[in-house]
Scaffold this motif. Sequence first.
Motif, short mmCIF file in Angstrom:
data_model
loop_
_atom_site.label_atom_id
_atom_site.label_comp_id
_atom_site.label_asym_id
_atom_site.label_seq_id
_atom_site.Cartn_x
_atom_site.Cartn_y
_atom_site.Cartn_z
N PHE A 78 58.20 165.13 84.13
CA PHE A 78 56.93 164.46 83.83
C PHE A 78 56.49 164.78 82.41
N LYS A 79 56.66 166.02 81.99
CA LYS A 79 56.27 166.40 80.63
C LYS A 79 57.14 165.68 79.60
N GLU A 80 58.43 165.56 79.89
CA GLU A 80 59.34 164.95 78.93
C GLU A 80 59.16 163.44 78.80
N SER A 81 58.97 162.76 79.94
CA SER A 81 58.97 161.29 79.87
C SER A 81 58.06 160.62 80.89
N GLN A 82 57.19 161.43 81.54
CA GLN A 82 56.40 160.94 82.67
C GLN A 82 57.30 160.44 83.80
N GLY A 83 58.47 161.06 83.91
CA GLY A 83 59.38 160.75 85.00
C GLY A 83 60.13 159.45 84.86
N ASN A 84 60.24 158.93 83.65
CA ASN A 84 60.85 157.61 83.41
C ASN A 84 62.34 157.76 83.10
N TYR A 85 63.19 157.34 84.02
CA TYR A 85 64.64 157.44 83.83
C TYR A 85 65.15 156.57 82.69
N LYS A 86 64.41 155.56 82.31
CA LYS A 86 64.86 154.63 81.28
C LYS A 86 64.32 154.97 79.88
N ALA A 87 63.55 156.02 79.78
CA ALA A 87 62.87 156.34 78.51
C ALA A 87 63.86 156.71 77.41
N ILE A 88 63.57 156.20 76.20
CA ILE A 88 64.29 156.61 74.99
C ILE A 88 63.23 156.84 73.91
N ASN A 89 63.17 158.04 73.36
CA ASN A 89 62.12 158.30 72.38
C ASN A 89 62.55 157.89 70.98
N THR A 90 61.68 158.12 70.02
CA THR A 90 61.93 157.65 68.65
C THR A 90 63.09 158.39 67.99
N TYR A 91 63.52 159.52 68.55
CA TYR A 91 64.65 160.27 67.99
C TYR A 91 65.93 160.06 68.79
N GLY A 92 65.89 159.16 69.76
CA GLY A 92 67.09 158.83 70.51
C GLY A 92 67.35 159.68 71.74
N TYR A 93 66.41 160.54 72.11
CA TYR A 93 66.58 161.34 73.32
C TYR A 93 66.32 160.45 74.54
N MET A 94 67.11 160.67 75.58
CA MET A 94 67.20 159.67 76.64
C MET A 94 66.86 160.20 78.02
N GLY A 95 66.31 159.29 78.82
CA GLY A 95 66.15 159.52 80.24
C GLY A 95 64.94 160.34 80.63
N LYS A 96 64.86 160.61 81.89
CA LYS A 96 63.73 161.34 82.47
C LYS A 96 63.54 162.70 81.81
#
Length: 211
Positions: free
Chosen positions: A73-91
């Motif tokens: 949840f802290k990393e992506s709010q639990g979103n398996y599809k998330a990709i941040n602005t630096y290219g880090y991926m997943g939940k």
Amino acid sequence: MKKKVLRVSLFPVIAGTFMFFGFSENTHSEEALPALPTYNVVSKPHIVPNAAQHVAYPILQKDYTGFKEAVGFKESQGNYKAINTYGYMGKYQFGRGTLALIGIKNTTEFLNSPALQEAAFYANASRNKWILRREIKKYVGKEMKGVEITESGILAAAHLAGPGSVKKYLRSNGYHGFKDAYGTSVRSYLKRFKGYDTSIVTPDRTAKVNK
């Protein structure tokens, strides 16, 4: 007379609507992730609603499931599809380099597989626990910069910054700190994720995801 008829005719609709929303607000079904034999992936916790605010909150225990869900949840709010602005991926916001270390090279497959992401989190924690085994033995139970050092805090900080940065932080008594590109520090993860039971994570120098 018409008013009475109107009230009677609307009652089943109102009652039906109440029953529909009542059940939808108070139940939540979520298919468990398929078990992976090597890493014993645990399913997500049951979710119950907060009736006053109409927001669902997870019931988390201070165990491995609670630990990984809190980190996710802290990393992506639990979103398996998330990709941040630096290219880090997943939940759990993995970088390509870390994924390669634990045997995952196909990032498209990774993003499309919740089970693979859960296995990756365990494998990475297992590897980090082996690398930091001496630090865990030496520092757990001590206080550093006002924060109690626990195994789960160490594993969470290693997920954020890598085990090498955690070693430097602990061995310098908190003076050699690390912050990621968003300003999140090793100390903040040591504090935020302290006190979870992560004994289920087995230290393994060569931990990889078996697909």
